[in-house]
Write an enzyme that holds these catalytic residues in place. Structure first.
Site, PDB file in Angstrom:
ATOM      1  N   GLY A  23      -8.481  -7.026   4.150  1.00 30.32           N
ATOM      2  CA  GLY A  23      -9.301  -6.922   5.354  1.00 30.32           C
ATOM      3  C   GLY A  23      -8.681  -7.536   6.587  1.00 30.32           C
ATOM      4  N   TYR A  40       9.847 -35.002 -19.994  1.00 32.83           N
ATOM      5  CA  TYR A  40       8.406 -34.749 -19.874  1.00 32.83           C
ATOM      6  C   TYR A  40       7.930 -34.835 -18.427  1.00 32.83           C
ATOM      7  CZ  TYR A  40       7.660 -39.812 -19.415  1.00 32.83           C
ATOM      8  OH  TYR A  40       7.681 -41.095 -18.976  1.00 32.83           O
ATOM      9  N   ARG A  92      -3.117   3.363   8.550  1.00 29.74           N
ATOM     10  CA  ARG A  92      -3.432   2.176   7.739  1.00 29.74           C
ATOM     11  C   ARG A  92      -2.259   1.215   7.729  1.00 29.74           C
ATOM     12  NH1 ARG A  92      -4.575   4.892   2.017  1.00 29.74           N
ATOM     13  NH2 ARG A  92      -5.886   3.040   1.732  1.00 29.74           N
ATOM     14  N   LYS A 101       0.838  -1.196   0.000  1.00 23.81           N
ATOM     15  CA  LYS A 101       0.000   0.000   0.000  1.00 23.81           C
ATOM     16  C   LYS A 101       0.876   1.250   0.000  1.00 23.81           C
ATOM     17  CE  LYS A 101      -3.789  -0.360   2.434  1.00 23.81           C
ATOM     18  NZ  LYS A 101      -4.390  -0.603   3.753  1.00 23.81           N
ATOM     19  N   ARG A 130      -3.812  -1.309  -6.295  1.00 21.59           N
ATOM     20  CA  ARG A 130      -3.014  -2.536  -6.221  1.00 21.59           C
ATOM     21  C   ARG A 130      -3.438  -3.421  -7.389  1.00 21.59           C
ATOM     22  NH1 ARG A 130      -6.014  -4.407  -0.758  1.00 21.59           N
ATOM     23  NH2 ARG A 130      -8.102  -4.308  -1.587  1.00 21.59           N
ATOM     24  N   SER A 144      11.030 -43.411 -15.716  1.00 23.54           N
ATOM     25  CA  SER A 144       9.959 -42.521 -15.284  1.00 23.54           C
ATOM     26  C   SER A 144      10.048 -42.453 -13.768  1.00 23.54           C
ATOM     27  CB  SER A 144       8.607 -43.077 -15.731  1.00 23.54           C
ATOM     28  OG  SER A 144       7.580 -42.274 -15.203  1.00 23.54           O
ATOM     29  N   CYS A 170       6.118 -39.102 -13.312  1.00 23.77           N
ATOM     30  CA  CYS A 170       4.687 -39.316 -13.249  1.00 23.77           C
ATOM     31  C   CYS A 170       4.301 -39.212 -11.784  1.00 23.77           C
ATOM     32  CB  CYS A 170       4.308 -40.676 -13.827  1.00 23.77           C
ATOM     33  SG  CYS A 170       5.149 -42.042 -13.041  1.00 23.77           S
ATOM     34  N   HIS A 180     -16.265  -8.501   1.589  1.00 24.19           N
ATOM     35  CA  HIS A 180     -15.263  -9.458   2.067  1.00 24.19           C
ATOM     36  C   HIS A 180     -15.465 -10.846   1.461  1.00 24.19           C
ATOM     37  CE1 HIS A 180     -13.799 -12.473   5.014  1.00 24.19           C
ATOM     38  NE2 HIS A 180     -12.728 -11.699   4.972  1.00 24.19           N
ATOM     39  N   MET A 203      -6.200  -6.333   8.499  1.00 24.85           N
ATOM     40  CA  MET A 203      -5.875  -5.405   9.579  1.00 24.85           C
ATOM     41  C   MET A 203      -6.680  -4.133   9.396  1.00 24.85           C
ATOM     42  SD  MET A 203      -1.849  -6.148   9.985  1.00 24.85           S
ATOM     43  CE  MET A 203      -1.475  -6.992   8.478  1.00 24.85           C
TER      44      MET A 203
HETATM   45  P1  ADP Z   1      -7.762  -2.055   3.566  1.00 24.72           P
HETATM   46  O1  ADP Z   1      -6.371  -2.525   3.428  1.00 24.72           O
HETATM   47  O2  ADP Z   1      -8.593  -2.878   4.453  1.00 24.72           O
HETATM   48  O3  ADP Z   1      -8.384  -1.724   2.248  1.00 24.72           O
HETATM   49  P2  ADP Z   1      -7.324   0.775   3.864  1.00 24.72           P
HETATM   50  O4  ADP Z   1      -6.146   1.267   4.618  1.00 24.72           O
HETATM   51  O5  ADP Z   1      -7.244   0.839   2.405  1.00 24.72           O
HETATM   52  O6  ADP Z   1      -7.657  -0.673   4.379  1.00 24.72           O
HETATM   53  O7  ADP Z   1      -8.534   1.630   4.385  1.00 24.72           O
HETATM   54  C1  ADP Z   1      -9.835   1.288   4.159  1.00 24.72           C
HETATM   55  C2  ADP Z   1     -10.607   2.474   3.713  1.00 24.72           C
HETATM   56  O8  ADP Z   1     -10.432   3.558   4.610  1.00 24.72           O
HETATM   57  C3  ADP Z   1     -10.194   3.039   2.376  1.00 24.72           C
HETATM   58  O9  ADP Z   1     -10.782   2.399   1.320  1.00 24.72           O
HETATM   59  C4  ADP Z   1     -10.699   4.435   2.453  1.00 24.72           C
HETATM   60  O10 ADP Z   1     -12.043   4.472   2.067  1.00 24.72           O
HETATM   61  C5  ADP Z   1     -10.581   4.762   3.903  1.00 24.72           C
HETATM   62  N1  ADP Z   1      -9.410   5.635   4.095  1.00 24.72           N
HETATM   63  C6  ADP Z   1      -8.147   5.281   4.366  1.00 24.72           C
HETATM   64  N2  ADP Z   1      -7.348   6.369   4.432  1.00 24.72           N
HETATM   65  C7  ADP Z   1      -8.133   7.427   4.199  1.00 24.72           C
HETATM   66  C8  ADP Z   1      -7.905   8.823   4.116  1.00 24.72           C
HETATM   67  N3  ADP Z   1      -6.704   9.350   4.272  1.00 24.72           N
HETATM   68  N4  ADP Z   1      -8.957   9.624   3.856  1.00 24.72           N
HETATM   69  C9  ADP Z   1     -10.173   9.076   3.679  1.00 24.72           C
HETATM   70  N5  ADP Z   1     -10.464   7.803   3.736  1.00 24.72           N
HETATM   71  C10 ADP Z   1      -9.456   6.954   3.992  1.00 24.72           C
HETATM   72 MG    MG Z   2      -7.853  -0.516   1.035  1.00 30.51          MG
END
Ligand code: ADP
Ligand code: MG
Ligand code: MG
Length: 887
Positions: free
Chosen positions: A101, A856, A92, A22, A336, A768, A836, A452, A103
């Site tokens: 999802g 093979y 984040r 990220k 990503r 083989s 095999c 999710h 963390m």
């Molecule tokens: P995940 O890895 O679970 O996607 P993120 O770190 O991307 O977690 O955060 C999830 C959501 O939080 C993002 O999709 C965004 O909507 C919101 N978010 C994160 N950082 C910001 C920010 N600086 N301003 C506004 N929203 C944010």
């Molecule tokens: Mg995200």
């Protein structure tokens, strides 16, 4: 001095290991001038340093973080905790590999009793300010203070009820202030402390929480599942906030640059107006498709579409993008490489070659062979009658049938018992992951295509239907209702993740075919690969399938399967219990035409391609009834009917079973030892093969039988068996007047054979490697016992990196393979070599086979396309001097 903190503009996209996926991508997007809110990243190295300091943030990390914060404050012209002009940030997590999802993100950090008032004045929107504050308290309490969000939800619900509201947007600024008061009381009650008001304290607590989350249960499970090493650590991204919840000109969303289910090249995603952060993914409100943004905010849509295009061109990959619109202005919060189904992966790779984004070799490397399994599976027969119960969003394609369960633990338990289950939930969370793993398919009543459940199911190649709102799921009562119809725990349903249909009962499925794009990609792969791909097939049906899937021959045809057939088993038994040569020959005479018929069918299906036939391998007692059952029957008869013929027959059988009984059948009279003791069995088989070859030659089909002697340990065994085969061939040639082109080789599946391969190769046209038995004999494990008793524990505790029966143990078993080839080629330079067994269809093992110089690999028919791709990837990697990695 180690640099632990990077401002976004100091990093770039190649720094994933240090900044996490990220963070590296935020830096890269900043670098190429996209609208990314400012911020900085604390490195994965800082996370490791934190753990090395016994879970304390090292002084250097703290110092650099505060410095970066000052720079951010300067840039934003705001200050963390400034009541008049507060800076708010998100915190984040982000590791090298995306862990969806796993963390949680904290938004609006920096909010306290003073800054909230400042925000209210500054934005002239008190409602927004207090809504943001309460979100912050709730998230921070959940993630950092570990107070169950249930308490907060409950209080919110009570407030809504009390005031007669049906949804959150109806709450006023005053209502939120009241909620906040209640929230703070909850915090005080659970932590015996006030909610932290100092924003710097908040910040460092949040950073610690991110580091700690690297080792929470669900992160550990996810890493184990995806083979992500534990030592990588996670980075922390601190980023100034932008707000999607500032009114109806604001919003937040997620989009893929191409359809992640089908690969179709159009924007695909969803968004929510007046919402923040996780609202879209959480599946609480069902979002709108991205296409409607075009009408609602045409300008923003246009800019977003351009950004998506730019990102895809830049990364040369389909992207998964998170964005927020604040008062009509677009911000990109994440990009990503998008997770996708196998079908989409193929379509995207092929399309990108056509669009000139990728060359063929890169496109071949883009598709994960493991994922292809999804496509090579069965799906619902279109002609089958469908009793459609309800329809949801087709979130992950493929079809699945199973008993409905409503709880992840139950799914896991039943799954482990070998039952097929469908997990039905209102929505799923990362805590359900073990249940998802154990299920055939997932069904949710809430949430969209990026929820999710959808993301995880697509990643695992499981069927999934989401957002089926017609379904009223009652988790406690273990049932769901669709109108009047009630479906209870344990009832069988079928879900079609490609259409979104939920069907009652089990439905007929059909075999997979290869799409035109898939065939094109495989054709490109065939041009690249330097190693042949064959299939293991024991009957004409499998042989046909293998041929359709592009197998260049049969690498292993196991003849014992022909003996197991119910109509033949009595004759086989007759042969085994025969008391003299004549009786035995009589039974064998009966078996001969049957075997010959099988071989004719297989040869015909393979249309002139080589077919390797292994002579009988398993110990004879496998064809006889179970000893204990037989003993019970005999005992009963002795009491009830002591004079009967039946008893005499059974006693005779029992005597034979006892004679054949072995202490360790795996190491007993099996393989070529059987042929050494009972040459007439191998003679019959060889005769059936040669007769079949002659018969097909008469029909104009050229046949290349390769006769394989199993389980050779000493060259003399092979010498004798080869002699036997050649004599039979001569007889058939003389009696038919036809020449047969055949070869004789052996399986290398005992260490001694590999170690004396130079001697053995003098008697063999081909080797083989039977890596299943070779793994058993090298490790000294019997596979069934090992897998049933200790192997799982060995893998979990990392005594072994993988199950050696699934992934070839290159250091040990692999060394024997290398030795075997090297020695064998010394005495027989034209020796043909192959492998095999299951390893022949596993990508890392295929890579090994290519590097080791095998001619093979041979695998199950359904894995042939996968092996063709993996073989091409091995070649391309080799050309690029790259090594095989699992990620
Ligand atoms: P995940 O890895 O679970 O996607 P993120 O770190 O991307 O977690 O955060 C999830 C959501 O939080 C993002 O999709 C965004 O909507 C919101 N978010 C994160 N950082 C910001 C920010 N600086 N301003 C506004 N929203 C944010
Ligand atoms: Mg995200
Ligand atoms: Mg074997």
């Amino acid at each position: 001095m180690e640099k632990y903190v990077y401002l976004f503009h100091e990093g770039n996209g190649d720094m994933k290991e240090l900044l996490g996926g990220k963070g590296a991508n935020l830096a890269e997007m900043t670098r190429i001038g996209l609208p990314v809110p400012n911020g900085f990243t604390i490195t994965t190295q800082a996370c490791n340093a934190y753990y090395e300091s016994n879970k304390n943030i090292p002084t250097l990390v703290e110092k650099q973080t505060l410095e970066a914060l000052s720079r951010l404050e300067e840039k934003m012209n705001k200050k963390l905790g400034d009541p008049k002009n507060p800076l708010l940030v998100s915190v984040r997590s982000g590791s090298v590999f995306s862990m969806p999802g796993m963390m949680d993100t904290i938004l609006n950090l920096g909010m306290n009793d003073e800054t909230v008032a400042g925000m209210a004045i500054l934005t002239n929107n008190a409602r927004f300010a207090y809504d943001s504050y309460r979100r912050f308290i709730q998230m921070f309490s959940d993630v950092v203070l570990e107070i169950d969000s249930y308490y907060f939800e409950q209080l919110l619900e009570e407030t809504r009820e009390q005031k007669g509201y049906s949804s959150d947007p109806e709450l006023t600024s005053e209502d939120w202030q009241e909620v906040i008061k209640g929230y703070k009381e909850i915090v005080k009650k659970h932590t015996r402390k006030d909610f932290p008001q100092d924003p710097k304290e908040q910040l460092f607590l949040a950073i610690k929480a991110v580091f700690n989350s690297w080792n929470n249960q669900r992160a550990i499970v996810y890493r184990r599942l995806n083979k992500i090493p534990d030592h990588l650590g996670t980075a922390v991204n601190i980023q100034s906030m932008v707000f999607g919840n500032m009114g109806n000109d604001s919003g937040t969303g997620v989009a893929f640059t191409r359809n992640p289910s089908t690969g179709e090249p159009i924007l695909y995603g969803e968004y929510l107006i007046n919402a923040q952060g996780e609202d879209v993914v959480a599946g609480i409100r069902t979002p709108q498709p991205i296409a409607t943004l075009k009408d609602e905010m045409p300008g923003v849509y246009q800019q977003f579409a351009e950004t998506c295009h730019c990102l895809e061109q830049h990364y040369e990959e389909m992207q998964d993008i998170e964005f927020t619109v604040e008062r009509g202005k677009l911000f990109i919060l994440q990009t990503r490489n998008g997770k996708r189904t196998a079908q989409a992966a193929i379509r995207i790779a092929v399309d990108m070659v056509k669009e000139g984004i990728l060359d063929r070799k890169t496109a071949i490397l883009r598709v994960d062979p493991d994922q292809l399994n999804q496509l090579l599976h069965r799906r619902i027969d279109d002609r089958a009658e469908r009793k459609v119960l309800a329809k949801g969003l087709p979130a992950s394609p493929g079809a699945a049938t199973g008993m409905v369960v409503f709880d992840a633990d139950e799914a896991e338990q039943l799954g482990n018992e070998g039952k097929r289950v469908i997990l039905a939930r209102p929505e799923t969370t990362p805590d359900d992951i073990h249940g998802i793993v154990a299920s055939q398919g997932i069904l949710t009543s809430r949430g969209g295509m990026t929820s999710h459940a959808a993301v995880v199911a697509r990643g695992m190649g499981k069927a999934c239907i989401c957002g089926c709102e017609a379904l009223k799921i009652d988790v406690r009562a273990k049932q769901f209702k669709v109108g009047e119809m009630v479906v209870n725990y344990g009832d069988v349903i079928t879900i079609d993740g490609s259409s979104g249909e939920i069907l009652l009962g089990e439905i007929t499925m059909i075999d997979p075919e290869l799409s035109p794009e898939f065939q094109l990609l495989l054709a490109w792969a065939d041009q690249e690969r330097k190693i042949e791909v064959r299939a293991n097939a024991d009957n004409p049906v499998d042989a046909k399938k293998a041929f359709e899937f592009g197998a260049g021959g049969i690498g292993l045809c196991r003849t014992e399967h022909m003996f197991m057939d119910l109509t033949r088993l009595p004759i086989v038994q007759k042969m085994i219990i025969a008391e003299n040569h004549d009786e035995r020959m009589e039974a064998l005479e009966q078996l001969l035409p049957m075997q010959q018929g099988d071989f004719e069918g297989i040869f015909e299906a393979m249309q002139g391609n080589p077919v390797t036939i292994r002579l009988l391998d398993p110990p004879l007692h496998e064809f006889l009834p179970d000893k204990e059952n037989l003993l019970v029957e005999v005992t009963k008869l002795q009491i009830l009917d002591p004079q009967s013929e039946e008893l005499k027959k059974k006693e005779k059988l029992l005597k034979k079973v006892r004679q054949l009984d072995e202490f360790n059948p795996m190491l007993g009279l099996r393989g070529c030892r059987l042929g050494m003791v009972h040459p007439e069995i191998y003679e019959m088989q060889a005769k059936a093969i040669f007769n079949a070859a002659v018969r097909l030659a008469e029909k104009g089909i050229e046949v290349k039988p390769e006769i394989m002697i199993p389980l050779v340990g000493h060259v003399n065994e092979l010498k004798q068996m080869r002699q036997l085969v050649m004599e039979v061939a001569n007889q058939v040639q003389i009696s038919t007047g036809k020449t047969i082109h055949y070869t004789v080789g052996t399986m290398i599946e005992i260490p001694r054979a590999a170690l004396t391969a130079d001697q053995i190769a003098e008697e063999a046209d081909f080797f083989s490697f039977g890596t299943n038995d070779l793994t058993q004999t090298t490790f000294g494990y019997s596979r069934d016992d090992a897998e049933g008793k200790f192997l799982q524990a060995y893998i979990e505790t990392k005594v072994l990196p993988d199950n050696p029966f699934a992934v070839l143990d290159q250091e040990g078993v692999g060394k024997l393979v290398e030795t075997g080839i090297k020695l064998g080629r010394i005495t027989n330079p034209s020796l043909k070599t192959g492998i095999c067994g299951e390893h022949g269809g596993e990508k890392s093992s295929i890579d090994f086979c290519y590097r080791t110089g095998l001619d093979y690999v041979s695998c199950s028919p359904y894995r042939v396309p996968l092996a063709r791709l993996a073989a091409a990837q091995a070649t391309i990697r080799h050309e690029k001097n790259e090594v095989f990695t699992t990620a």
